[in-house]
Scaffold this motif. Sequence first.
Motif, PDB file in Angstrom:
ATOM      1  N   VAL A  43      55.228  -6.819 -10.266  1.00  0.00           N
ATOM      2  CA  VAL A  43      54.019  -6.272 -10.889  1.00  0.00           C
ATOM      3  C   VAL A  43      54.363  -5.443 -12.120  1.00  0.00           C
ATOM      4  N   PHE A  44      55.517  -4.773 -12.117  1.00  0.00           N
ATOM      5  CA  PHE A  44      55.896  -3.936 -13.258  1.00  0.00           C
ATOM      6  C   PHE A  44      56.462  -4.755 -14.417  1.00  0.00           C
ATOM      7  N   GLU A  45      56.694  -6.037 -14.197  1.00  0.00           N
ATOM      8  CA  GLU A  45      57.181  -6.907 -15.258  1.00  0.00           C
ATOM      9  C   GLU A  45      56.044  -7.695 -15.913  1.00  0.00           C
ATOM     10  N   LEU A  46      54.835  -7.544 -15.410  1.00  0.00           N
ATOM     11  CA  LEU A  46      53.705  -8.277 -15.977  1.00  0.00           C
ATOM     12  C   LEU A  46      53.478  -7.861 -17.427  1.00  0.00           C
ATOM     13  N   PRO A  47      53.011  -8.786 -18.265  1.00  0.00           N
ATOM     14  CA  PRO A  47      52.915  -8.507 -19.704  1.00  0.00           C
ATOM     15  C   PRO A  47      51.904  -7.419 -20.054  1.00  0.00           C
ATOM     16  N   PHE A  48      52.326  -6.593 -21.009  1.00  0.00           N
ATOM     17  CA  PHE A  48      51.464  -5.615 -21.673  1.00  0.00           C
ATOM     18  C   PHE A  48      50.958  -4.494 -20.766  1.00  0.00           C
ATOM     19  N   LEU A  49      51.677  -4.200 -19.691  1.00  0.00           N
ATOM     20  CA  LEU A  49      51.407  -2.960 -18.960  1.00  0.00           C
ATOM     21  C   LEU A  49      52.051  -1.832 -19.764  1.00  0.00           C
ATOM     22  N   SER A  50      51.268  -0.827 -20.117  1.00  0.00           N
ATOM     23  CA  SER A  50      51.798   0.242 -20.963  1.00  0.00           C
ATOM     24  C   SER A  50      52.785   1.091 -20.183  1.00  0.00           C
ATOM     25  N   GLY A  51      53.627   1.789 -20.899  1.00  0.00           N
ATOM     26  CA  GLY A  51      54.540   2.710 -20.233  1.00  0.00           C
ATOM     27  C   GLY A  51      55.966   2.602 -20.721  1.00  0.00           C
ATOM     28  N   ASN A  52      56.547   3.746 -21.068  1.00  0.00           N
ATOM     29  CA  ASN A  52      57.951   3.761 -21.452  1.00  0.00           C
ATOM     30  C   ASN A  52      58.825   3.769 -20.199  1.00  0.00           C
ATOM     31  N   ALA A  53      60.131   3.888 -20.392  1.00  0.00           N
ATOM     32  CA  ALA A  53      61.048   3.813 -19.257  1.00  0.00           C
ATOM     33  C   ALA A  53      60.882   4.993 -18.307  1.00  0.00           C
TER      34      ALA A  53
ATOM     35  N   LEU B 222      51.592   4.337 -13.769  1.00  0.00           N
ATOM     36  CA  LEU B 222      52.136   4.394 -15.129  1.00  0.00           C
ATOM     37  C   LEU B 222      51.398   5.449 -15.954  1.00  0.00           C
ATOM     38  N   ALA B 223      50.078   5.506 -15.799  1.00  0.00           N
ATOM     39  CA  ALA B 223      49.295   6.528 -16.503  1.00  0.00           C
ATOM     40  C   ALA B 223      49.624   7.920 -15.975  1.00  0.00           C
ATOM     41  N   LYS B 224      49.800   8.042 -14.665  1.00  0.00           N
ATOM     42  CA  LYS B 224      50.097   9.333 -14.046  1.00  0.00           C
ATOM     43  C   LYS B 224      51.386   9.933 -14.617  1.00  0.00           C
ATOM     44  N   TYR B 225      52.372   9.088 -14.845  1.00  0.00           N
ATOM     45  CA  TYR B 225      53.663   9.571 -15.330  1.00  0.00           C
ATOM     46  C   TYR B 225      53.830   9.449 -16.848  1.00  0.00           C
ATOM     47  N   GLY B 226      52.716   9.299 -17.531  1.00  0.00           N
ATOM     48  CA  GLY B 226      52.774   9.297 -18.996  1.00  0.00           C
ATOM     49  C   GLY B 226      52.871   7.925 -19.600  1.00  0.00           C
ATOM     50  N   GLY B 227      52.209   6.941 -18.971  1.00  0.00           N
ATOM     51  CA  GLY B 227      52.348   5.547 -19.392  1.00  0.00           C
ATOM     52  C   GLY B 227      51.798   5.217 -20.743  1.00  0.00           C
ATOM     53  N   GLY B 228      51.032   6.111 -21.368  1.00  0.00           N
ATOM     54  CA  GLY B 228      50.532   5.814 -22.696  1.00  0.00           C
ATOM     55  C   GLY B 228      51.593   5.926 -23.764  1.00  0.00           C
ATOM     56  N   GLN B 229      52.731   6.556 -23.388  1.00  0.00           N
ATOM     57  CA  GLN B 229      53.800   6.745 -24.366  1.00  0.00           C
ATOM     58  C   GLN B 229      54.639   5.480 -24.490  1.00  0.00           C
ATOM     59  N   GLN B 230      54.960   5.098 -25.707  1.00  0.00           N
ATOM     60  CA  GLN B 230      55.818   3.929 -25.923  1.00  0.00           C
ATOM     61  C   GLN B 230      57.012   4.327 -26.773  1.00  0.00           C
TER      62      GLN B 230
ATOM     63  N   SER C  19      57.238  -6.866 -21.937  1.00  0.00           N
ATOM     64  CA  SER C  19      57.438  -6.734 -20.503  1.00  0.00           C
ATOM     65  C   SER C  19      58.423  -5.596 -20.288  1.00  0.00           C
ATOM     66  N   ARG C  20      59.120  -5.580 -19.182  1.00  0.00           N
ATOM     67  CA  ARG C  20      60.186  -4.607 -18.969  1.00  0.00           C
ATOM     68  C   ARG C  20      61.147  -5.166 -17.931  1.00  0.00           C
ATOM     69  N   VAL C  21      62.312  -4.540 -17.829  1.00  0.00           N
ATOM     70  CA  VAL C  21      63.327  -4.950 -16.863  1.00  0.00           C
ATOM     71  C   VAL C  21      63.468  -3.842 -15.821  1.00  0.00           C
ATOM     72  N   SER C  22      63.327  -4.208 -14.559  1.00  0.00           N
ATOM     73  CA  SER C  22      63.431  -3.246 -13.459  1.00  0.00           C
ATOM     74  C   SER C  22      64.795  -3.347 -12.788  1.00  0.00           C
ATOM     75  N   PHE C  23      65.286  -2.201 -12.301  1.00  0.00           N
ATOM     76  CA  PHE C  23      66.579  -2.131 -11.620  1.00  0.00           C
ATOM     77  C   PHE C  23      66.424  -1.451 -10.272  1.00  0.00           C
ATOM     78  N   VAL C  24      67.392  -1.713  -9.396  1.00  0.00           N
ATOM     79  CA  VAL C  24      67.466  -0.987  -8.136  1.00  0.00           C
ATOM     80  C   VAL C  24      68.937  -0.685  -7.828  1.00  0.00           C
ATOM     81  N   LEU C  25      69.183   0.533  -7.383  1.00  0.00           N
ATOM     82  CA  LEU C  25      70.468   0.907  -6.796  1.00  0.00           C
ATOM     83  C   LEU C  25      70.223   0.964  -5.296  1.00  0.00           C
ATOM     84  N   THR C  26      70.888   0.081  -4.552  1.00  0.00           N
ATOM     85  CA  THR C  26      70.610   0.011  -3.125  1.00  0.00           C
ATOM     86  C   THR C  26      71.914  -0.074  -2.344  1.00  0.00           C
TER      87      THR C  26
END
Length: 348
Positions: free
Chosen positions: A112-122, A340-348, A238-245
Amino acid sequence: MRVGRGIAGAAALIFFATGLLCSLPNRAEAEQIILRLHHFNSPKAIAHRLFMQPWADEIEKKTEGRVKIQVFPAMQLGGKPADLYGQARDGVVDMVWTIPGYTPGRFPLTEVFELPFLSGNATAASQALTEFHRKWMREEYKDTHPLVFHSTAPTHVHTVAKQISAIEDFEGMKIRAPSRVSAETLRALGAVPVGMPVPAVYEALSRGVVQGTAIPWTIMRPFRLHEVTNYHTEVSLSRVSFVLTMNKRRYDELPADVKAIIDASTGMMLAERLGRMWDDDEKPGRAIAVERGQPILSLSEEERQRWQEKTRTVVDDWVEKVGAMGHDGQAMLADAARLLAKYGGGQQ
């Protein structure tokens, strides 16, 4: 007399042995816990230099040397990047840092976080991902013990021979995609997506296997992709997601105080720190293209709207796909946007 001397000698021996045992350190306390952390990235990349190796050193210091995390970059312990999650699950290694998208179809909810044009910086996306996991994705990662989720800044399009300025420019172009969702996004725009892990991208671009790549600025630098691309289109696609597991059994076997130290050094606190690290590294990655005099195009708002409309099918298909698995895709998409909005997703 002999009996007395025998009893006295035996008593002395028992006393000596007891004293010796008492003087020896507790074996569990004396043994150092060695944990092996495996990842695909270059030892020159910021993920290794500024995150994994410093974090490993931090854990060793906080545990006063009881825990030693050995970090193995660039697939040094064998296998392919797509194998990493399985290596942690199966106990081949103790921990991995990987991209869930390297195993297509295995982590559909994470997509879901890789879907196109969801706003939000890293920074926003990393914290949003971590909270989203707690609410929606625990089952998806139940066979390992996730320590932190995080994200790069949004991806842009970097090409070899021509600038991408409109949808029509994608027609027939082979573009490297980091995940299944990004591949579907590029396909919707008219490109021919080619999936491959990032260490293979330089050679693929230099040999003409692909004509471009979708990647954030920060990842351009450690893999020297400015040397094999000449045009850049900033689009926040889009964006690239990572996990440390971590291997679940290995985590469960750790002493309680060691678990507490690891838990306190990961999670949301680390997610925010890693997000800022990726955001801060966007500028030097972009600066190399500027120094080389390579054109950088930002899409007009009108053209951006065209791209969004074209890629709407990718979003709809994802909602339908997870719906068929018994999940409320619309609710999850709305919650991802909310976080994304809660944590400042409007910032790019």
